[in-house]
Design a protein around this motif. Structure first.
Motif, short mmCIF file in Angstrom:
data_model
loop_
_atom_site.label_atom_id
_atom_site.label_comp_id
_atom_site.label_asym_id
_atom_site.label_seq_id
_atom_site.Cartn_x
_atom_site.Cartn_y
_atom_site.Cartn_z
N LYS A 11 1.24 -1.08 0.09
CA LYS A 11 0.44 0.25 0.05
C LYS A 11 1.01 0.87 0.13
O LYS A 11 0.66 2.28 -0.90
N ILE A 12 2.15 1.50 0.55
CA ILE A 12 2.94 2.04 0.64
C ILE A 12 3.47 2.51 -0.46
O ILE A 12 3.83 4.14 -1.14
N ARG A 13 3.67 1.32 -1.05
CA ARG A 13 4.75 1.94 -3.06
C ARG A 13 3.26 2.03 -3.15
O ARG A 13 3.64 2.70 -4.75
N ASP A 14 2.08 1.31 -3.83
CA ASP A 14 1.08 1.78 -4.20
C ASP A 14 0.91 3.52 -4.10
O ASP A 14 0.61 4.47 -5.18
N LEU A 15 0.54 3.81 -2.81
CA LEU A 15 0.89 5.10 -2.75
C LEU A 15 1.94 5.86 -3.42
O LEU A 15 1.66 7.07 -3.81
N ARG A 16 3.76 5.60 -3.21
CA ARG A 16 4.22 6.45 -3.68
C ARG A 16 4.10 6.58 -5.51
O ARG A 16 4.11 7.31 -5.93
N GLU A 17 4.06 5.71 -5.55
CA GLU A 17 3.70 5.11 -7.44
C GLU A 17 2.64 6.36 -7.58
O GLU A 17 2.58 7.44 -8.95
N GLN A 23 12.16 6.56 -4.48
CA GLN A 23 12.11 5.99 -2.95
C GLN A 23 12.62 7.68 -1.97
O GLN A 23 11.90 7.26 -0.79
N ALA A 24 13.72 8.26 -2.71
CA ALA A 24 14.73 9.09 -2.43
C ALA A 24 13.64 10.57 -1.85
O ALA A 24 13.09 10.77 -0.89
N ARG A 25 12.72 10.50 -2.66
CA ARG A 25 12.06 11.47 -2.49
C ARG A 25 10.83 11.93 -1.11
O ARG A 25 10.23 12.13 -1.16
N PHE A 26 10.19 10.46 -1.48
CA PHE A 26 8.98 10.22 -0.98
C PHE A 26 9.18 9.67 0.65
O PHE A 26 9.17 10.54 1.72
N ALA A 27 10.53 9.33 0.58
CA ALA A 27 11.47 9.83 1.83
C ALA A 27 11.59 10.56 2.93
O ALA A 27 11.13 10.87 4.03
N ARG A 29 9.60 13.22 1.69
CA ARG A 29 8.89 14.12 2.61
C ARG A 29 8.21 13.50 4.16
O ARG A 29 7.35 14.35 4.67
N ILE A 30 8.21 12.24 3.93
CA ILE A 30 7.87 11.67 5.65
C ILE A 30 9.09 11.81 6.93
O ILE A 30 7.95 11.03 7.24
N GLY A 31 9.79 12.53 6.24
CA GLY A 31 10.68 12.63 6.89
C GLY A 31 11.48 11.25 7.74
O GLY A 31 11.92 10.67 9.10
N ILE A 32 11.76 10.32 6.73
CA ILE A 32 12.83 8.73 7.30
C ILE A 32 13.90 8.71 6.07
O ILE A 32 13.98 9.31 4.83
N SER A 33 14.16 7.94 6.28
CA SER A 33 15.86 7.50 5.30
C SER A 33 15.36 6.44 4.44
O SER A 33 14.40 5.73 4.14
#
Length: 469
Positions: A11-17, A23-27, A29-33
């Motif tokens: 579900k996280i991957r579907d939301l990102r796509e 992955q770098a930009r999405f991470a 945005r939500i404050g994780i590595s």
């Protein structure tokens, strides 16, 4: 109680796509590595509360949509399929099944379909009757396909639910009696009059499009006639939406597609008679008293119970409720569960479940505190219902319905007021069905569990003529 870890990588991957982010930009945005995000998407790490809140804040998503309900339902069905002796020498662990369900749900559905085909083919061969050799490849029946469709969408169809709620607001339902409001609207809006059906044809509803007449069984109960009128409204006004939903479901046969269209119109009818927010508010106010809710909405107890199990709107979910209808032979003819309790797809229901007692006490709502082998406890309600009409010689259809919730929600129900829900000893041990139940010393066991070896001792006879190894 410790909450289970949440593995929702797909579900996280579907939301990102969907947001077209790396992955770098999405991470970022939500404050994780990026490495942490990669582990989440591959279900190697669970999702923390902080990550969920950050997703809600940055992507305006409802975090309840990330619940594990869908995966739990799929896991339940896959686990039942994999318990077949066919897989004895290659049975995967529960953790492996979880990984399949979470990472490859399409493969899980394919496995279920293959197992169902295998079972049907085996049953046909075992019967050795006139149908042997005449059947085509063992495929799911149209009803099985449609039942699975509703099961895996959580028995909630957003487009139909919202449309029904909007129309109910225009008609003043539930403040206005649906038995008056619906026929009146059908005639004024579509020029269709409701009239009494012939007593010879034994039809609850028959629509004559040429004469614009809706014939209803004069002997059926008022809620039934209201429901059939609401069905006709949905079949006319929501036809394009219903067609689209049925087309995109990917059914194997035209029969399954047609049955699904009927089911979708039925869904609209229930949502029109019992609009979402109105029913949820009334259920809280009346503490889920089924009889009072039925009177409030001009519905039957069965209609109310079924509708309560569909209150799964994202962001506005009601209490997760299970619902089932069972005949006197123990066959489950309707089923849905928004709770963890999932009904068996094959075989009869557990004989220790209070729904069977309902036939012995018609007209009463029977209560039971029950615990399944996985340790989850439930408040279970059951009542016997009959549908007759048509005079002394007319057949009476008798069945029982079961409705309930996990005990953590029991205090919201009026039926739990004098029950000792904090005492674990007050809960009856029940299973899903004998063929997959692991309870060793059940005196009501009908058949051995599929996954256990039997030990037969000629010098010892217990409640059943064998022991489980």
């Amino acid at each position: 109680m410790r909450r289970p870890k949440l593995f929702i990588g797909r579900k996280i991957r579907d939301l990102r796509e969907a947001n077209r982010l790396t992955q770098a930009r999405f991470a970022e945005r939500i404050g994780i590595s990026t490495s942490y995000l990669n582990q989440i998407e591959n279900n190697q790490r669970s999702v923390s509360a902080g990550v969920l809140l950050s997703l809600a804040e940055n992507f305006r998503v409802d975090i309840t949509e990330f619940s594990a309900g869908e995966s739990e339902r799929l896991l339940s069905v896959v686990s039942e399929a994999i318990s077949d002796p066919l897989f004895d020498t290659m049975r995967p662990s529960l953790q492996e099944l979880k990984l399949v369900v979470q990472n490859a749900p399409g493969f899980a559905h394919a496995l279920i379909a293959a197992h169902e085909a295998y079972r049907r083919n085996s049953e046909q061969l075992a019967s050795v009757d006139d149908t042997l050799g005449k059947s085509a490849a063992a495929e799911p029946t149209p009803y099985d396909e449609v039942r699975d469709f509703f099961h895996f969408v959580d028995n909630y169809i957003h487009e139909l639910d919202v449309a029904a709620e909007d129309l109910a607001a225009k008609l003043g339902i539930p403040e206005r009696d649906p038995s008056v409001a619906l026929p009146d609207y059908l005639e004024k809006r579509h020029g269709i009059r409701t009239t009494r059906a012939s007593t010879d044809e034994q039809a609850l509803r028959r629509y004559d499009p040429h004469r614009k007449l809706l014939h209803l069984d004069p002997y059926s109960l008022v809620p039934t006639r209201s429901f059939q009128t609401a069905f006709q409204i949905g079949a006319i006004e929501l036809a394009p939406t219903i067609e689209t939903i049925a087309d995109t479901a990917g059914f194997r046969t035209p029969e399954a597609r047609d049955i699904c269209k009927m089911g979708l119109a039925n869904y609209f009818a229930g949502a029109l008679m019992m609009p979402y927010e109105a029913l949820m508010g009334a259920a809280k106010d009346l503490r889920y008293d089924l009889e009072l809710l039925a009177m409030r909405f001009g519905a039957s107890i069965e209609q109310i119970s079924h509708r309560l199990s569909t209150l799964q709107r994202p962001g506005r979910k009601g209490i997760p409720i299970f619902f089932a209808r069972i005949d006197r032979a123990g066959n489950i003819t309707k089923r849905h569960s928004a709770a963890k309790l999932q009904f068996a797809r094959f075989g009869a229901a557990c004989p220790l479940w209070n729904v069977h007692q309902a036939f012995e006490q018609p007209g009463r709502i029977i209560r039971q505190l029950a615990e399944t082998p996985d340790g989850v406890r439930y408040l279970c309600l059951a009542t016997e219902l009959s549908k007759g009409g048509g005079g002394f010689r007319a057949p009476q259809r008798r069945y029982a319905i079961a409705v309930g919730c996990e005990v953590t929600h029991a205090r919201d129900f009026v039926y739990a007021d004098d029950l000792d829900i904090d005492n674990r000893a007050a809960f009856d041990p029940i299973g899903i069905s004998c063929r997959i139940c692991e309870r060793v010393n059940c005196p009501q066991r009908a058949v051995p569990p599929l996954k256990r070896r039997l030990v037969v001792d000629p010098n010892l006879r217990g409640p059943v003529p064998y022991r489980l190894d």
